[in-house]
Design an enzyme around this catalytic site. Structure first.
Site, PDB file in Angstrom:
ATOM      1  N   GLY A  48      23.001 -58.139  38.739  1.00 11.04           N
ATOM      2  CA  GLY A  48      23.206 -57.051  39.069  1.00 11.04           C
ATOM      3  C   GLY A  48      22.210 -55.842  39.110  1.00 11.04           C
ATOM      4  N   GLU A  51      22.471 -65.641  38.300  1.00 10.16           N
ATOM      5  CA  GLU A  51      24.134 -65.626  38.106  1.00 10.16           C
ATOM      6  C   GLU A  51      24.303 -67.108  38.124  1.00 10.16           C
ATOM      7  OE1 GLU A  51      22.701 -63.486  40.067  1.00 10.16           O
ATOM      8  OE2 GLU A  51      23.531 -61.619  39.988  1.00 10.16           O
ATOM      9  N   GLU A  84      20.697 -56.218  42.312  1.00  7.90           N
ATOM     10  CA  GLU A  84      21.843 -56.103  43.290  1.00  7.90           C
ATOM     11  C   GLU A  84      21.876 -54.390  43.733  1.00  7.90           C
ATOM     12  OE1 GLU A  84      24.753 -58.504  41.433  1.00  7.90           O
ATOM     13  OE2 GLU A  84      25.213 -59.254  43.518  1.00  7.90           O
TER      14      GLU A  84
END
Ligand code: 3H9
Length: 697
Positions: free
Chosen positions: A102, A125, A105
């Site tokens: 994240g 992930e 991201e």
């Protein structure tokens, strides 16, 4: 409580800083703070550009993994990214340390990314049984192209800043303070009126695969092979494929849904357990953080055989000089040439430069004179697994080694305390149990003797990390944690043969369970003669395996063992001669053979191991159940998505395991199968090994 996010100004540039030590994970409070900070910076007319960066040693290392066990809280990271992506002012993410999951991201929702030269960027992930869930599968391919995005997402491995720059993942590499570099970049972007690069609108790097969709399958095929039993890689590939023909908005919704499904699944729960178990294992009871590890600048390894050679390579790979001691010159030369051959194989694969091979070989000095071990800070004995020989070596080392040297034995079974008693300094002695091939396998069981000094233990743990191993500290007992549990499995595997199963049936059940190979294929690979010799020394027998060895069937090295091997093949096929031998042995013992199904095979192989694991916990040989899981994952190929034997037991239910073991104890008459007291107690309480370990901590 200090705020976890801060919005400050540098003239007309807003600098948003995440400050959530140790790794700036995106917990709920951080997401709320970020949404608020971005909204305020956007609304403020006097702000022309926005920089996102972090305090501390790293950029955002991803979502907060501890939150995955709880219900999701709004705003989710996807909501946050959607808000950010809609902002019309230049947004620059300034990355230091690692931008992971994240954390990467969120930068993909910004217009520009700059990274410190030492930074690393990745979407790990997959290692948690997940896929990127906040746009990573859709935005990364638009920036770097599908082949590279597929490699990054399916391996989970981060890439260094310079590679990210070459791929267009970052726009600039900087040195120095991230906030200052971010502000400078933002000012330049404003001055040059750089177009705002919204990743979702990019498409040129997808064109090639869009025009030739068959290329997607070709690239995917290379990744699928390694994904045996795992759900996340297939889900990641499906999501990546959406970049070819699904509109961005819909693809993001689908990605989020797929992420949530995986997050709720058993596999991700198991892999998250392992993530934390590996980190917990680093916390050793009775070893405070203040204990200082000794400095290891020079190592001596006694024994140039397969283990000694592999162990030495670990240190040479990190630039640490090693003196390798072997009794005879020809054995020494053989050992050194095996090491060189291993390095050359890596060079041929392109994993090493010739200059590295030469450099590493130059760090390895062979000798037949054990006195040359006198300068080493750490001596690792890796001679034949025989107590008398090991004792002799330690007697000599006691006379030779420096007074502050750490003395380690690479025994896989023997009593470290007995070995330590051969020296006048048992506090300097411990076990460092490497796994074969020692230069490849990540696990290192560190065996703490009764008298091992805290700083000696701390040194072994620190040096293990330095050479890239996963250290787990265990206590003294025959076979320590891993091999003691393996023995419970081996005894039962042979019994299954006598009762009616054939080697390929037993091995097949275990590979279906998720192990890379079963016990018989494994025995053939390792060489059946090794354990045969050990059993003879101990006066014990394994009827079938011993009978095979008596016929000269030592496994792959003799082209026959439990299986037959054709020239050049490492894949064995069933052999009628072995079947006859097994059937005849059953008859000799008066055992009526019967068909045994896969479910029974798994229960009979795995549950006794769990029972032994429970005893190991009771005795304090392992500190917590997660340590046992880490050992079995990194040392014995237990499937990661099952989380290790003790976690598997927790998920299966301890009552069921206790009851099955009680039945097995009764039918076999073998007392070892009687449920261990700890297992019985936890089952009665409706508890788990994990909960009990947490309570004890
Ligand atoms: C994700 O982002 C999903 C998104 O796609 C979608 C969301 C919707 N959370 O490893 P260390 C703790 S999934 C919570 O020893 P290092 C760790 O347990 C996430 N805690 O340090 C340890 O605690 P303790 C994708 C975390 O310097 C402490 O921090 N990201 C997290 O050797 C120090 O960790 C990842 O998978 C976390 N995300 O290595 C990255 N990360 O001290 C996972 C760490 O109590 N993290 N902790 O034992 C790492 O790979 C390494 O921690 C890192 C630092 C390389 C960052």
């Amino acid at each position: 409580m200090a705020a976890l996010t801060e919005l400050r100004r540098d003239g007309d540039v807003a600098v948003i800083v995440v400050d959530n030590p140790p790794v700036n994970a995106l917990k709920h409070e951080v997401r709320v703070g970020l949404r608020d900070a971005f909204a305020r910076a956007n609304e403020d007319k006097s702000i022309a550009a926005i920089v996102l960066t972090c305090a501390g040693r790293t950029f955002i290392a991803g979502a907060d993994i501890t939150e995955f066990d709880k219900p999701p809280q709004s705003p989710g990271l996807s909501d946050l990214n959607a808000d950010i992506e809609a902002i019309e002012k230049p947004m620059v993410a300034a990355i230091v340390g690692t931008a992971l999951g994240g954390g990467l991201e969120i930068t993909l929702a910004c217009h520009f990314r700059i990274a410190a030269a030492t930074a690393r960027l990745g979407l790990p992930e997959i290692k948690l049984g997940l896929i990127p869930g906040a746009g990573g599968t859709q935005r990364l391919p638009r920036l770097v192209g599908l082949p590279k995005a597929m490699a990054m997402i399916l391996s989970g491995d981060p890439i260094p800043a310079k590679d990210a720059l070459a791929l267009g993942l970052v726009d600039e590499v900087f040195e120095g303070d991230p906030a200052a570099a971010g502000v400078a970049f933002a000012r330049r972007a404003l001055a040059e009126k750089r177009p705002l690069k919204r990743v979702r609108d990019l498409g040129s790097k997808l064109e090639d695969v869009r025009a030739h969709p068959e290329k997607f399958n070709e690239i995917a095929a290379a990744h699928v092979k390694r994904a045996r039993g795992l759900h996340a890689p297939a889900a990641a590939l499906e999501a990546l494929r959406w970049t070819l023909d699904v509109p961005m908005g819909e693809a993001l919704d689908r990605e989020r849904k797929a992420f949530m499904e995986l997050r709720l699944g058993d596999q991700s729960e198991a892999q998250r357990h392992l993530f934390f178990a590996e980190r917990e294992a680093a916390k050793v009871a009775g070893l405070s953080k203040d204990v200082k590890a000794r400095d290891i600048r020079q190592v001596a390894v006694i024994g140039a055989g397969t283990m000694g050679g592999g162990i030495s390579m670990n240190f040479a790979n990190q630039g640490i000089p090693v003196t390798i001691v072997e009794a005879a010159e020809d054995a020494l030369q053989r050992g050194l040439s095996v090491i060189e051959k291993n390095y050359q194989t890596s060079a041929a694969r392109g994993a090493l430069q010739q200059a590295d091979v030469a450099k590493r070989m130059s760090l390895l000095k062979g000798t037949t004179d054990i006195a040359k071990a006198k300068d080493a800070d750490l001596v690792i004995e890796a001679v034949f697994e025989d107590m008398a020989i090991k004792k002799d070596v330690f007697g000599k080392l006691d006379r030779i080694a420096r007074s502050d040297a750490v003395l380690a034995t690479n025994t896989s079974y023997l009593d470290v305390n007995e070995i330590a008693r051969m020296t006048g300094r048992p506090q300097a002695v411990l076990g460092m149990h490497f796994f074969s091939p020692a230069n490849v396998m990540r696990l290192l069981e560190i065996v703490r003797g009764a008298k091992t000094a805290p700083d000696v233990l701390a040194t072994a743990v620190a040096v293990a990390r330095r050479i890239g191993k996963v250290p787990v500290v265990v206590g003294v007992c025959h076979g320590f944690v891993g091999n003691r549990m393996l023995r419970a499995r081996s005894i039962e595997a042979e019994r299954l043969l006598l009762e009616g199963a054939l080697p390929h049936e037993v091995d097949g059940a275990l590979t279906e369970f998720g192990f890379p190979m079963g016990p018989f294929a494994m025995g053939d690979l390792a060489g059946l003669d090794v354990s045969w010799r050990m059993r003879k020394a101990q006066g014990s027998r394994a009827e079938i395996a011993d009978a095979l060895c008596e016929r000269g069937r030592f496994g792959q090295k003799t082209k026959k063992g439990f299986y037959l091997y054709e020239e050049g093949s490492r894949v064995g096929r069933p052999d009628a001669e072995v079947e006859q031998l097994i059937v005849a042995t059953s008859k000799r013992f008066g055992i009526a053979r019967r068909p045994i199904d896969r479910k029974e095979i798994i229960e009979r192989l795995i549950y006794p191991m769990i029972n032994e694991g429970a005893r190991i916990l009771e005795e304090g040989v392992a500190q917590r159940s997660g340590d046992i899981d880490v050992i079995w994952i990194y040392g014995y190929g237990f499937p990661v998505w099952r989380g290790g034997p003790m976690f598997y037991a927790d998920q299966t239910g301890l009552t069921h395991i206790r009851d099955r073991l009680a039945v097995l104890a009764k039918t076999s008459g073998d007392k070892r199968h009687e449920p261990a007291p700890l297992l019985s107690r936890l089952a009665a309480e409706g508890s788990t090994f994990s909960a009990a370990s947490k309570k004890a901590a």
